[in-house]
Design a protein around this motif. Sequence first.
Motif, PDB file in Angstrom:
ATOM      1  N   UNK A  31       0.848  -1.186   0.000  1.00 11.98           N
ATOM      2  CA  UNK A  31       0.000   0.000   0.000  1.00 11.98           C
ATOM      3  C   UNK A  31       0.887   1.241   0.000  1.00 11.98           C
ATOM      4  N   UNK A  32       0.735   2.056  -1.031  1.00 11.39           N
ATOM      5  CA  UNK A  32       1.545   3.257  -1.130  1.00 11.39           C
ATOM      6  C   UNK A  32       1.046   4.317  -0.157  1.00 11.39           C
ATOM      7  N   UNK A  33      -0.262   4.464  -0.060  1.00 12.09           N
ATOM      8  CA  UNK A  33      -0.836   5.366   0.918  1.00 12.09           C
ATOM      9  C   UNK A  33      -1.232   4.547   2.147  1.00 12.09           C
ATOM     10  N   UNK A  34      -1.574   5.225   3.236  1.00 16.72           N
ATOM     11  CA  UNK A  34      -1.917   4.506   4.451  1.00 16.72           C
ATOM     12  C   UNK A  34      -3.259   4.952   5.011  1.00 16.72           C
ATOM     13  N   UNK A  63       3.035   7.755 -11.353  1.00 12.65           N
ATOM     14  CA  UNK A  63       1.720   7.463 -10.773  1.00 12.65           C
ATOM     15  C   UNK A  63       1.735   7.645  -9.260  1.00 12.65           C
ATOM     16  N   UNK A  64       2.766   7.144  -8.627  1.00  7.13           N
ATOM     17  CA  UNK A  64       2.873   7.290  -7.170  1.00  7.13           C
ATOM     18  C   UNK A  64       2.842   8.762  -6.766  1.00  7.13           C
ATOM     19  N   UNK A  65       3.610   9.566  -7.484  1.00  3.80           N
ATOM     20  CA  UNK A  65       3.650  10.991  -7.163  1.00  3.80           C
ATOM     21  C   UNK A  65       2.258  11.605  -7.270  1.00  3.80           C
ATOM     22  N   UNK A  66       1.524  11.240  -8.324  1.00  2.55           N
ATOM     23  CA  UNK A  66       0.195  11.811  -8.529  1.00  2.55           C
ATOM     24  C   UNK A  66      -0.778  11.387  -7.437  1.00  2.55           C
ATOM     25  N   UNK A  67      -0.748  10.118  -7.030  1.00  8.03           N
ATOM     26  CA  UNK A  67      -1.687   9.648  -6.006  1.00  8.03           C
ATOM     27  C   UNK A  67      -1.338  10.204  -4.629  1.00  8.03           C
ATOM     28  N   UNK A  68      -0.065  10.307  -4.324  1.00  5.52           N
ATOM     29  CA  UNK A  68       0.305  10.898  -3.037  1.00  5.52           C
ATOM     30  C   UNK A  68      -0.116  12.363  -2.978  1.00  5.52           C
ATOM     31  N   UNK A  69       0.078  13.075  -4.072  1.00  6.80           N
ATOM     32  CA  UNK A  69      -0.322  14.479  -4.115  1.00  6.80           C
ATOM     33  C   UNK A  69      -1.844  14.605  -4.045  1.00  6.80           C
ATOM     34  N   UNK A  70      -2.550  13.706  -4.702  1.00  9.52           N
ATOM     35  CA  UNK A  70      -4.013  13.707  -4.683  1.00  9.52           C
ATOM     36  C   UNK A  70      -4.534  13.545  -3.251  1.00  9.52           C
ATOM     37  N   UNK A  71      -3.988  12.600  -2.514  1.00  7.55           N
ATOM     38  CA  UNK A  71      -4.423  12.400  -1.133  1.00  7.55           C
ATOM     39  C   UNK A  71      -4.057  13.579  -0.241  1.00  7.55           C
ATOM     40  N   UNK A  72      -2.903  14.193  -0.506  1.00  9.27           N
ATOM     41  CA  UNK A  72      -2.496  15.355   0.278  1.00  9.27           C
ATOM     42  C   UNK A  72      -3.445  16.536   0.067  1.00  9.27           C
ATOM     43  N   UNK A  73      -4.084  16.557  -1.107  1.00 15.84           N
ATOM     44  CA  UNK A  73      -5.028  17.634  -1.419  1.00 15.84           C
ATOM     45  C   UNK A  73      -6.472  17.280  -1.075  1.00 15.84           C
ATOM     46  N   UNK A  74      -6.672  16.181  -0.363  1.00  8.76           N
ATOM     47  CA  UNK A  74      -8.022  15.852   0.095  1.00  8.76           C
ATOM     48  C   UNK A  74      -8.598  14.591  -0.479  1.00  8.76           C
ATOM     49  N   UNK A  75      -7.928  14.016  -1.489  1.00  6.28           N
ATOM     50  CA  UNK A  75      -8.391  12.749  -2.040  1.00  6.28           C
ATOM     51  C   UNK A  75      -9.735  12.859  -2.725  1.00  6.28           C
ATOM     52  N   UNK A  76     -10.551  11.827  -2.576  1.00  4.83           N
ATOM     53  CA  UNK A  76     -11.851  11.729  -3.236  1.00  4.83           C
ATOM     54  C   UNK A  76     -12.910  12.345  -2.320  1.00  4.83           C
ATOM     55  N   UNK A  77     -13.036  13.663  -2.429  1.00  2.47           N
ATOM     56  CA  UNK A  77     -13.991  14.419  -1.613  1.00  2.47           C
ATOM     57  C   UNK A  77     -13.769  14.164  -0.121  1.00  2.47           C
ATOM     58  N   UNK A 296       3.530  18.349 -12.821  1.00  2.61           N
ATOM     59  CA  UNK A 296       4.271  17.082 -12.711  1.00  2.61           C
ATOM     60  C   UNK A 296       5.688  17.319 -12.186  1.00  2.61           C
ATOM     61  N   UNK A 297       6.387  18.286 -12.762  1.00  4.65           N
ATOM     62  CA  UNK A 297       7.763  18.532 -12.331  1.00  4.65           C
ATOM     63  C   UNK A 297       7.805  18.971 -10.874  1.00  4.65           C
ATOM     64  N   UNK A 298       6.878  19.826 -10.481  1.00  2.00           N
ATOM     65  CA  UNK A 298       6.852  20.298  -9.094  1.00  2.00           C
ATOM     66  C   UNK A 298       6.566  19.148  -8.134  1.00  2.00           C
ATOM     67  N   UNK A 299       5.607  18.302  -8.484  1.00  6.83           N
ATOM     68  CA  UNK A 299       5.243  17.176  -7.616  1.00  6.83           C
ATOM     69  C   UNK A 299       6.386  16.175  -7.528  1.00  6.83           C
ATOM     70  N   UNK A 300       6.996  15.881  -8.665  1.00  4.30           N
ATOM     71  CA  UNK A 300       8.102  14.921  -8.683  1.00  4.30           C
ATOM     72  C   UNK A 300       9.274  15.423  -7.841  1.00  4.30           C
ATOM     73  N   UNK A 301       9.593  16.704  -7.970  1.00  4.28           N
ATOM     74  CA  UNK A 301      10.698  17.278  -7.208  1.00  4.28           C
ATOM     75  C   UNK A 301      10.407  17.253  -5.713  1.00  4.28           C
ATOM     76  N   UNK A 302       9.166  17.500  -5.370  1.00  4.57           N
ATOM     77  CA  UNK A 302       8.792  17.558  -3.958  1.00  4.57           C
ATOM     78  C   UNK A 302       8.762  16.180  -3.300  1.00  4.57           C
ATOM     79  N   UNK A 303       8.365  15.154  -4.039  1.00  2.00           N
ATOM     80  CA  UNK A 303       8.133  13.839  -3.439  1.00  2.00           C
ATOM     81  C   UNK A 303       9.229  12.818  -3.711  1.00  2.00           C
TER      82      UNK A 303
END
Length: 380
Positions: A31-34, A63-77, A296-303
Amino acid sequence: MPSPTCPPRRRLLLGATLGALLPALPVQAQKVATPSPRAPEIVQIVDISASQLDVSRDFLIGSRAAWQDFNARGGMRGRPVQHTVLEVDGSPASLRQALDSVRASPQCLALCGTAGDRTAASLVQLLGQEALDIAHVAPWLHQDVIAGAERTFPIFASRQEQIAHALRSLSVIGVAELGVVYASAPEQVLYHPEVSRIARDLGLRLAPYAPNGPLQQLGRRLTPQTPAILLFIGGTPELAQFTLGLEQQDRQRYVIGLADVNLQTLNQLGQSRNTPVMATQVVPMVTSSLPIVRAYRETLTRLFDEPPTPQSLAGYIAARYAQEVLLGLEPAATRAQVLQAFQKRSVLDLAGFRISFQSQRRTSAYVTQSMLGANGRILG
């Protein structure tokens, strides 16, 4: 013992140069997220066999970078989405086991970002045979037509679109013959029917070549009658071996690789400086100013401590596409409701990367092209 047709890259390159570049991929079902156990889940199947690892590794990072960023921004509502990665070894049994795991996981809403191409194509066929109604979203898939693809929603350009773009950009549409070099005999068996059909559609005669030994030897054995323009079907390290063999050729060759080729890695692996190599990309240039690429570049650099590559950008875009559709649903949406949402095939503009469909076919094929020059610079 390796097959006699197995490229030497498996021993010489992957274990040496690439071994230092590849961090450990996740163990199966890691599991990438927890989030909580009952959180909505997205499953990504990645092929870590030697011939697919180059693409799978980078695609997964994006993909990992995108999903981690998605959850950090609140995920699915407000609910985080569990991004589960299942590794397969390229065998039918391994892929079926992964799909059985998905079937047994009712919280899994969709499959997203399957990589690489052979596993993605096999999964399309398997889903057509199985009674499993689940969306197969944005795989790393380049076949134009596959039977049983009703549940698969590709967003990247097909091989035919990539090849046609490459030939147009080289201003060689009028050539009579195109050489095609397969990285291995199994790849020739798998891809030659499709490539032959593409060549017929483009009005070209096809001269196929496959190694019965090291690819470097195949490069040396080409004759003056071999076409000057060679389409290479295979991955980055195999192409490096082949172009090194071309160094001893008197005739100038031009090699066209498709989206599986990473020119940055090719340069690191010692690609021949005497052979121009072009590679198509199914995403914008990683240096583009498009908002999706900047994000993408910002997220990749950050994570992650990783350089941007076309393949990881594709993985990022694949996840972003799935996220946009999920955001239109309730957090408690079922697998069937998610499938229905993707079946609508709504037009989406992912911050500059447009995805559109006509009936069941994608109509917004995005293809760019880069060239690795003699000085080691990559030109878009």
